[in-house]
Design a protein around this motif. Structure first.
Motif, mmCIF file in Angstrom:
data_model
loop_
_atom_site.group_PDB
_atom_site.id
_atom_site.type_symbol
_atom_site.label_atom_id
_atom_site.label_comp_id
_atom_site.label_asym_id
_atom_site.label_seq_id
_atom_site.Cartn_x
_atom_site.Cartn_y
_atom_site.Cartn_z
ATOM 1 N N LEU A 276 -8.351 1.461 -11.759
ATOM 2 C CA LEU A 276 -8.143 0.183 -11.092
ATOM 3 C C LEU A 276 -9.366 -0.078 -10.216
ATOM 4 O O LEU A 276 -9.642 0.682 -9.288
ATOM 5 C CB LEU A 276 -6.869 0.246 -10.241
ATOM 6 N N VAL A 277 -10.126 -1.127 -10.521
ATOM 7 C CA VAL A 277 -11.325 -1.470 -9.766
ATOM 8 C C VAL A 277 -10.964 -2.564 -8.761
ATOM 9 O O VAL A 277 -10.546 -3.656 -9.144
ATOM 10 C CB VAL A 277 -12.458 -1.945 -10.703
ATOM 11 N N VAL A 278 -11.104 -2.250 -7.474
ATOM 12 C CA VAL A 278 -10.658 -3.135 -6.400
ATOM 13 C C VAL A 278 -11.842 -3.441 -5.480
ATOM 14 O O VAL A 278 -12.598 -2.523 -5.139
ATOM 15 C CB VAL A 278 -9.531 -2.461 -5.584
ATOM 16 N N PRO A 279 -12.047 -4.705 -5.077
ATOM 17 C CA PRO A 279 -13.130 -4.994 -4.122
ATOM 18 C C PRO A 279 -12.869 -4.325 -2.778
ATOM 19 O O PRO A 279 -11.711 -4.149 -2.377
ATOM 20 C CB PRO A 279 -13.100 -6.528 -4.011
ATOM 21 N N LYS B 220 -5.887 -6.551 3.177
ATOM 22 C CA LYS B 220 -4.521 -6.498 2.658
ATOM 23 C C LYS B 220 -3.843 -5.180 3.010
ATOM 24 O O LYS B 220 -4.483 -4.191 3.361
ATOM 25 C CB LYS B 220 -4.521 -6.695 1.142
ATOM 26 N N THR B 221 -2.516 -5.201 2.900
ATOM 27 C CA THR B 221 -1.714 -4.013 3.188
ATOM 28 C C THR B 221 -1.604 -3.144 1.941
ATOM 29 O O THR B 221 -1.380 -3.648 0.838
ATOM 30 C CB THR B 221 -0.307 -4.419 3.651
ATOM 31 N N VAL C 15 -1.743 0.775 -4.632
ATOM 32 C CA VAL C 15 -2.461 -0.497 -4.584
ATOM 33 C C VAL C 15 -1.941 -1.394 -5.698
ATOM 34 O O VAL C 15 -1.915 -0.983 -6.863
ATOM 35 C CB VAL C 15 -3.986 -0.279 -4.743
ATOM 36 N N GLU C 16 -1.522 -2.602 -5.324
ATOM 37 C CA GLU C 16 -0.989 -3.554 -6.305
ATOM 38 C C GLU C 16 0.142 -2.928 -7.127
ATOM 39 O O GLU C 16 0.239 -3.150 -8.336
ATOM 40 C CB GLU C 16 -2.116 -4.042 -7.233
ATOM 41 N N ARG D 168 -8.089 5.876 -9.489
ATOM 42 C CA ARG D 168 -7.648 6.534 -10.725
ATOM 43 C C ARG D 168 -6.127 6.568 -10.740
ATOM 44 O O ARG D 168 -5.497 7.278 -9.978
ATOM 45 C CB ARG D 168 -8.210 7.961 -10.794
ATOM 46 N N VAL D 169 -5.531 5.756 -11.626
ATOM 47 C CA VAL D 169 -4.077 5.658 -11.712
ATOM 48 C C VAL D 169 -3.538 6.915 -12.384
ATOM 49 O O VAL D 169 -4.243 7.592 -13.140
ATOM 50 C CB VAL D 169 -3.668 4.375 -12.476
#
Length: 348
Positions: free
Chosen positions: A228-231, A238-239, A203-204, A221-222
């Motif tokens: 990484l907190v993602v909505p 998104k892909t 992600v990202e 958890r990277v």
């Protein structure tokens, strides 16, 4: 007046005694039932439920006192009546939340996320986690709504607001569409499950594991222990890459750059020997191919399989190190090198 005060004191003393006896009896029964492993109730359920149980019983006795009309002042009767109703409503909501948690824990008992083949377990855990958040949210909202409706003044205000809330509802809906969209995305993830707990995702540009799935956000958890907190809408709109969507096993590649003189079959045999000597390999894919040639070197691609992405990473590192060591020890002349031809003319 004196008789009323005496009745109220008598009821208060009797009520406290009844409260203590009833609470002790109910607590004892729940504790006794929880000790039997065949029952649905967990061992510590009695301790978890003791506070809402005490609130419920106390408010129930207070409500009986209001109905019996033992209070001297009308204001006291009104205040005690409202507080007891609110206490009963919220204690029941508390009961329901705890009961749902018990049922969830019971249902998840037969699924082991720590096992090697945990795809179904992660699927079920993800569904129950999001479902738990939805159920708790609904119970709390209903409890607050019912508690507010118990007040006549607030109920009348609520009715008048609802009758003239056409335009206001549209404005509020437009203002809150992002929040509503996020909540709906959380529900959609629970149903369609593009991600599950412990899935390996990118992600990202960050590689990590799905650690938490909530109604409004997801925690990834990277690999270096960052979070990484993602909505939740990100995983709908998104892909992103999901390496464990259908299974945890994955292919890994290693590229080697060598000279044209290197015998490829010797490297292929050494690769197979190395794979058979390590537990990192799952025994499925063992391929070595010449994937490119340039004027300076030959590109060899090693393609192997492992049970999951962390193991695949360790296997790639292991093969890269051992194959490089094998070439250095057995074919040092076949390492990449630059060729220069010098033509020297000798004059007579």
């Amino acid at each position: 007046m004196l008789a009323i005060e005496q009745n109220m004191t008598t009821y208060l003393i009797i009520g406290i005694l009844i409260l203590i006896i009833t609470f002790s009896l109910a607590f004892y029964i729940l504790k006794k039932v929880g000790k039997n492993p065949r029952n649905i109730l967990p061992v510590n359920f009695a301790h978890k439920i003791r506070i809402p149980l005490l609130i419920f019983l106390a408010c129930l006795l207070a409500q009986i006192a209001v109905i019996s009309d033992i209070f001297i002042f009308e204001a006291t009767k009104t205040i005690v009546g409202h507080i007891s109703i609110i206490g009963i409503i919220f204690s029941i909501a508390w009961f329901l939340i705890l009961l749902f948690k018990v049922v969830k824990k019971r249902m998840l008992r037969k699924y082991d996320v720590g096992s090697a083949d945990n795809l179904k377990a992660r699927k079920v855990y993800t569904q129950y986690m999001i479902l738990e958040n939805i159920v708790i949210f609904i119970i709390v909202i209903l409890a607050i709504g019912i508690a507010l409706m118990s007040f006549d003044s607030i109920r009348s205000i609520g009715v008048s607001v609802l009758t003239s809330a056409g335009i206001a509802g549209i404005i509020i809906g437009l203002a809150a569409q992002k929040a509503i969209g996020t909540l709906l995305a959380g529900i959609q993830i629970a149903v369609t499950q593009p991600i599950r707990l412990d899935d390996v995702v990118i992600v990202e540009g960050e590689w990590g594991w799905i650690e938490e799935i909530n109604l409004t956000y997801v925690v990834v958890r990277v690999w270096d222990k960052r979070r990484l907190v993602v909505p939740t809408t990100y995983f709908i709109e998104k892909t992103f890459q999901n390496w464990t969507r259908t299974s945890a096993d994955i292919l890994g590649t290693v590229f080697l750059y060598v000279d044209y003189e290197l015998p490829v079959d010797a490297i292929r045999k050494e690769q197979t020997r190395l794979l058979n000597s390590t537990d990192l390999w799952d025994g499925k894919v063992d391929v070595l191919q010449v994937t490119n040639t340039t004027e300076k070197s030959v590109e060899l691609r090693v393609l192997v399989s492992a049970k999951d992405s962390p193991t695949a990473w360790d296997l790639r590192v292991y093969l890269r190190e051992k194959l490089m060591e094998f070439i250095q020890n057995n074919y040092p002349q076949s390492l990449p090198k630059a060729r220069i031809t010098i033509n020297k003319e000798v004059e007579d």
